[in-house]
Design a protein around this motif. Structure first.
Motif, PDB file in Angstrom:
ATOM      1  N   HIS A   1      31.619  37.499 -99.355  1.00  0.00           N
ATOM      2  CA  HIS A   1      30.170  37.324 -99.485  1.00  0.00           C
ATOM      3  C   HIS A   1      29.807  35.958-100.072  1.00  0.00           C
ATOM      4  O   HIS A   1      28.660  35.746-100.476  1.00  0.00           O
TER       5      HIS A   1
ATOM      6  N   CYS B   1      24.837  39.869 -92.709  1.00  0.00           N
ATOM      7  CA  CYS B   1      26.058  40.510 -93.211  1.00  0.00           C
ATOM      8  C   CYS B   1      25.777  41.970 -93.535  1.00  0.00           C
ATOM      9  O   CYS B   1      24.630  42.365 -93.717  1.00  0.00           O
TER      10      CYS B   1
ATOM     11  N   CYS C   1      26.106  43.346 -96.250  1.00  0.00           N
ATOM     12  CA  CYS C   1      25.544  43.450 -97.598  1.00  0.00           C
ATOM     13  C   CYS C   1      24.037  43.230 -97.583  1.00  0.00           C
ATOM     14  O   CYS C   1      23.371  43.400 -98.597  1.00  0.00           O
TER      15      CYS C   1
ATOM     16  N   CYS D   1      27.111  35.083 -94.980  1.00  0.00           N
ATOM     17  CA  CYS D   1      28.365  35.397 -95.674  1.00  0.00           C
ATOM     18  C   CYS D   1      29.558  35.126 -94.759  1.00  0.00           C
ATOM     19  O   CYS D   1      29.478  35.314 -93.543  1.00  0.00           O
TER      20      CYS D   1
HETATM   21 ZN   LIG Z   1      27.565  39.643 -97.439  1.00  0.00          ZN
END
Ligand SMILES: [Zn+2]
Length: 334
Positions: free
Chosen positions: A173, A183, A185, A190
């Motif tokens: 990340h 991403c 997340c 990332c």
């Molecule tokens: Zn990420």
């Protein structure tokens, strides 16, 4: 004074849970393998109660194979993918566990009446290298895992570095592009969003016009992408080439930040040798600061599931050792 260990003094279990296969090992105090077990697993997040039942079953079955009782174990090490605070025993997020911020170590300890220590996959692979593998001779090295995500474990001065809250070293990340690809997340740019298997599958779906393949599993998509690349398909090759360049960028940043003696690339995707081709290694060299020093060694280790479970056992062993040494240290300090 050199101390020896009595291998039979303690036994611990190492358990690895993942969304494809669960594995368990029992090792003695010297790290010798006593028994191992692998069970297939369906993908998806489990409720905590189901995960505890499954883990208890794994522990009992591997104990049965070793010919011992659960009560003969001194501790359990449990590995799960995701964001794990090892010191607090909390799984903040894991793809195999429903809910967030789950006190997993405490819950499992209450369920199976044994001390439990947890950590994430990358740290456990790193522990396995530190205790049983190439890292035994090294004080500073990195293990980068590439699979569903991109993980990193880092050993600084012979110990795993975890960060102030146990969530450091999230190489996957770190950003390699402003406003870049989305991403898992929720953020953009990332490294993982360019290198992990879901990123390769996403590129393949658009670049190769695989609109009719959306229902296929990630593994089948990746196998197909690999076959196309091997057969000379330029679009497929350029997907691996681009991912390899992003990987090189991430690894060069690790070299510039930490100056490790060795970087171990570990994962099941090792067969996608395009990612780890000579061009990638040359690119790392080109992006790392030119200080005249020799470049760190880069080794590729195929990551077997048992290695991860072995790392979980090493986590339990180190906790048992720490527990045995702490009273002696207190006495020595008085
Ligand atoms: Zn990420």
């Amino acid at each position: 004074m050199a101390l020896g260990v009595r291998p039979g003094a303690h036994m611990v279990a190492g358990i690895k849970l993942s969304d494809r296969e669960n594995t368990a090992v029992i090792v003695d105090f010297a790290g010798n393998l006593i028994a191992d077990l692998a069970m297939p697993h369906q993908p998806g997040a489990m409720e905590l109660a189901d995960l505890l039942n499954l883990t208890a079953e794994l522990v009992d079955r591997v104990c049965q194979k070793a010919g011992i009782e659960r009560s003969n174990l001194s501790a359990i090490g449990l590995g799960v993918p995701g964001f794990v605070d090892a010191a607090a025993g909390i799984a903040h997020w894991s793809p195999i566990l429903a809910g967030r911020h789950i006190p997993l170590a405490q819950a499992l300890s209450a369920r199976i009446c044994l001390p439990v220590h947890i950590d994430n996959d990358a740290n456990l692979v790193t522990l396995a290298e530190l205790w049983f593998g190439a890292g035994r001779r090294l004080s500073d090295f990195a293990v980068v895992t590439i699979e569903h995500g991109v993980g990193m474990g880092f050993v600084l001065n012979h110990r795993i570095y975890r960060g102030a809250q146990g969530l450091g070293m999230e190489l996957g990340h770190t950003k390699v592009q402003l406003d870049g690809a989305l991403c898992r997340c929720g953020q953009r740019g990332c490294l993982e969003a360019y290198v992990a298997d879901y990123a390769l599958a996403r590129e393949a779906t658009t670049a190769l016009n695989w609109t009719n393949r959306e229902n296929r599993s990630l593994n089948i998509l990746l196998e197909s992408l690999y076959d196309h690349a091997k057969a000379g398909n330029q679009a497929a090759r350029s997907i691996f080439h681009r991912a390899g360049r992003f990987l090189a960028l991430g690894l060069a940043n690790v070299v510039n930040l930490f100056d490790p003696e060795l970087i171990i690339l570990s994962g099941e995707r090792m067969r996608y040798d395009y990612l780890y081709a000579n061009e990638t290694l040359a690119e790392i060299k080109a992006l790392a600061l030119n200080t005249g020093r020799p470049a760190p060694k880069i080794e590729i280790h195929a990551w077997g599931d048992l290695l991860w479970a072995h790392g979980a056992a090493a986590l339990a062993l180190s906790a048992v050792t720490e527990g045995l040494l702490a009273p002696a240290r207190e006495i020595a300090a008085q």
